[in-house]
Structures are given as C-alpha cells and as structure tokens.
Write a protein that holds these residues in place. Structure first.
Motif, mmCIF file in Angstrom:
data_model
loop_
_atom_site.group_PDB
_atom_site.id
_atom_site.type_symbol
_atom_site.label_atom_id
_atom_site.label_comp_id
_atom_site.label_asym_id
_atom_site.label_seq_id
_atom_site.Cartn_x
_atom_site.Cartn_y
_atom_site.Cartn_z
ATOM 1 N N ARG A 1 0.947 -1.288 0.102
ATOM 2 C CA ARG A 1 -0.115 -0.022 0.045
ATOM 3 C C ARG A 1 0.931 1.375 0.220
ATOM 4 N NH1 ARG A 1 -4.497 1.188 4.790
ATOM 5 N NH2 ARG A 1 -5.675 0.045 3.396
ATOM 6 N N HIS A 2 1.939 1.416 0.746
ATOM 7 C CA HIS A 2 2.802 2.601 0.879
ATOM 8 C C HIS A 2 3.452 2.612 -0.311
ATOM 9 C CE1 HIS A 2 1.706 3.324 4.904
ATOM 10 N NE2 HIS A 2 2.356 2.170 5.390
ATOM 11 N N ARG A 3 3.840 1.586 -0.989
ATOM 12 C CA ARG A 3 4.616 1.608 -2.262
ATOM 13 C C ARG A 3 3.913 2.052 -3.415
ATOM 14 N NH1 ARG A 3 7.454 -2.501 -1.182
ATOM 15 N NH2 ARG A 3 5.886 -3.946 -1.776
ATOM 16 N N VAL A 4 2.460 1.758 -3.628
ATOM 17 C CA VAL A 4 1.609 2.182 -4.440
ATOM 18 C C VAL A 4 1.405 3.595 -4.539
ATOM 19 C CG1 VAL A 4 -0.869 2.170 -4.896
ATOM 20 C CG2 VAL A 4 0.474 -0.215 -4.811
ATOM 21 N N GLN A 5 0.981 4.045 -3.224
ATOM 22 C CA GLN A 5 0.435 5.394 -2.611
ATOM 23 C C GLN A 5 1.644 6.324 -3.213
ATOM 24 O OE1 GLN A 5 -0.613 5.017 1.322
ATOM 25 N NE2 GLN A 5 -2.499 5.040 0.763
ATOM 26 N N HIS B 1 1.517 9.139 -6.175
ATOM 27 C CA HIS B 1 1.836 10.466 -5.854
ATOM 28 C C HIS B 1 2.799 11.086 -6.793
ATOM 29 C CE1 HIS B 1 2.449 14.023 -3.101
ATOM 30 N NE2 HIS B 1 3.920 13.888 -3.346
ATOM 31 N N ARG B 2 3.916 10.553 -6.915
ATOM 32 C CA ARG B 2 4.950 10.827 -7.948
ATOM 33 C C ARG B 2 4.326 11.026 -9.400
ATOM 34 N NH1 ARG B 2 8.138 7.253 -5.132
ATOM 35 N NH2 ARG B 2 7.952 5.668 -6.883
ATOM 36 N N ILE B 3 3.487 10.179 -9.819
ATOM 37 C CA ILE B 3 2.836 10.378 -11.177
ATOM 38 C C ILE B 3 1.929 11.577 -11.094
ATOM 39 C CG2 ILE B 3 1.004 9.220 -12.801
ATOM 40 C CD1 ILE B 3 2.235 6.513 -11.721
ATOM 41 N N SER B 4 1.322 11.475 -9.872
ATOM 42 C CA SER B 4 0.117 12.634 -9.804
ATOM 43 C C SER B 4 0.983 14.281 -9.689
ATOM 44 C CB SER B 4 -0.730 12.787 -8.587
ATOM 45 O OG SER B 4 -1.543 11.573 -8.502
ATOM 46 N N VAL B 5 1.954 14.160 -9.153
ATOM 47 C CA VAL B 5 2.850 15.527 -9.247
ATOM 48 C C VAL B 5 3.091 15.819 -10.547
ATOM 49 C CG1 VAL B 5 4.979 16.688 -8.603
ATOM 50 C CG2 VAL B 5 3.287 15.219 -6.967
ATOM 51 N N LEU C 1 -0.031 17.137 -12.390
ATOM 52 C CA LEU C 1 -0.387 18.548 -12.021
ATOM 53 C C LEU C 1 0.696 19.317 -12.416
ATOM 54 C CD1 LEU C 1 -1.234 17.958 -8.173
ATOM 55 C CD2 LEU C 1 -2.709 18.511 -9.972
ATOM 56 N N PHE C 2 1.873 19.082 -12.656
ATOM 57 C CA PHE C 2 3.121 20.002 -13.085
ATOM 58 C C PHE C 2 2.599 20.229 -14.634
ATOM 59 C CE2 PHE C 2 7.009 20.510 -15.437
ATOM 60 C CZ PHE C 2 7.333 21.670 -14.595
ATOM 61 N N ALA C 3 2.408 19.043 -15.302
ATOM 62 C CA ALA C 3 2.031 19.300 -16.943
ATOM 63 C C ALA C 3 0.756 20.148 -17.073
ATOM 64 C CB ALA C 3 1.765 17.814 -17.358
ATOM 65 N N PHE D 1 -5.531 12.971 -9.760
ATOM 66 C CA PHE D 1 -4.824 12.950 -8.482
ATOM 67 C C PHE D 1 -5.896 11.761 -7.740
ATOM 68 C CE2 PHE D 1 -3.884 14.297 -4.195
ATOM 69 C CZ PHE D 1 -2.792 14.153 -4.147
ATOM 70 N N TRP D 2 -7.253 11.772 -7.515
ATOM 71 C CA TRP D 2 -8.051 11.048 -6.971
ATOM 72 C C TRP D 2 -7.903 9.469 -7.224
ATOM 73 C CZ3 TRP D 2 -13.644 10.260 -8.509
ATOM 74 C CH2 TRP D 2 -13.928 9.255 -7.565
ATOM 75 N N LEU D 3 -7.861 9.105 -8.614
ATOM 76 C CA LEU D 3 -7.760 7.767 -9.037
ATOM 77 C C LEU D 3 -6.479 7.210 -9.099
ATOM 78 C CD1 LEU D 3 -10.901 7.976 -11.206
ATOM 79 C CD2 LEU D 3 -10.970 7.103 -9.011
#
Length: 181
Positions: free
Chosen positions: A106-110, A114-118, A121-123, A154-156
């Motif tokens: 779970r921590h690895r997935v989150q 998070h890195r992908i979502s950032v 958001l940057f894009a 970000f949510w999904l």
C-alpha cells in the motif's frame, strides 16, 4: 494476496475482507494483461464521464450530462470494483486488517501514485501557462476543466497504480505437495 483472519475485526472489516477476497471475479484479472486492460478501461470510462460532464456543461445541455452519467457510471463502478478486487482491497480495507506485506505494498503504491500525480499536476500548470502565453492572456475558461481532470487523476491514480502493480495469484499447492516440501 491473503489476509489473516482477525477475531477482533469489526463486522464491517470482516464483510469487506470477504468481498475483496471473493474468487468470483478472478477471471477478469487473472493475468497482468487483463489487469492492464481493466485499468485502461477504467481510465477510458473516467475520461468519457469527464468529457460528457464538461462538454455537457459547456453546451448547457443537462440532459446530455445526465444521460451520459446514467450510461457510464454503472460501468465505471463495475470496473472500480474489479480493480479493488484484483488488489484484494489494498486501498479500501482498513490498515488493521492488512498484513505487513500488504501494508508495504500500500505504501509503495501510494508513493508511486503520488509521484505520477505530481507530474500530471505539473504538466497541467505548464500547459495552462503555455496556452496563456500563446494567447497573450490567461485562459481562465480552461482552468476549471483542467483542474477537474487533474483532481480526478490525483484521486484515482492510487487505484490505477495498484491495479497495474498487482501481482499474479500464486496457485495453492495441494496438501500432498506441501507435505513433501
């Protein structure tokens, strides 16, 4: 992934573990290719739902929005349930019913989500800035749709990441084979 049986879990926890470990849906996500297809279908359904909502609102056509949601939302919910099932409820179950390996997963997935979502958001910010500079003005009309898409991503993203990172099931060995080990 198996979870330990807890005598101390609440009725809700026991019910959710039972739902997430139901073998009925295994053919949908038995292989990595099927899980990728399931996640891709979920992404497409999410994108279609967002397109219907944003396009319908822009065209001021509430019936288009309601009709699109009435068609797409049940399919989206089924795909969400299938992804949750293929991860054995990794993101849906409470921490107290997960074992140490599942908590680490779970921590690895989150962290990856998070890195992908950032990056997304940057894009989005760079895209809005580039459009604003090209037009010579800030594109405020694009702000809401881009923000909604970024928020939904970000949510999904943890769900999609978990579905893509899920491992194949290990076949249960017969009791005779276990005895010879």
């Amino acid at each position: 992934m198996t979870t330990r049986q807890h005598d101390w879990g609440t009725r809700y926890d026991r019910h959710m573990v039972q739902i997430m470990n139901n073998p009925a849906g295994r053919p949908l996500y038995a292989t990595a290719a099927r899980r990728r297809t399931l996640v891709a279908a979920h992404v497409a359904l999410t994108g279609g739902t967002l397109a219907v909502m944003i396009g319908g609102m822009a065209a001021r056509a509430p019936w288009v929005v309601l009709g699109g949601i009435a068609v797409l939302l049940p399919l989206w919910c089924c795909a969400t349930g299938a992804i949750n099932s293929c991860t054995r409820g990794l993101l849906e179950l409470r921490s107290r019913v997960l074992d140490e390996r599942q908590l680490a997963d779970r921590h690895r997935v989150q962290a990856r989500a998070h890195r992908i979502s950032v990056a997304i958001l940057f894009a989005a910010v760079v895209t809005l800035a580039a459009v604003g500079m090209a037009r010579g003005e800030f594109a405020s009309g694009a702000l809401l749709p881009v923000s909604v898409v970024a928020l939904v991503a970000f949510w999904l993203m943890p769900l999609w990441t978990a579905g893509l990172m899920a491992r194949d099931e290990i076949e249960e060995l017969p009791d005779e084979a276990v005895a010879t080990l």
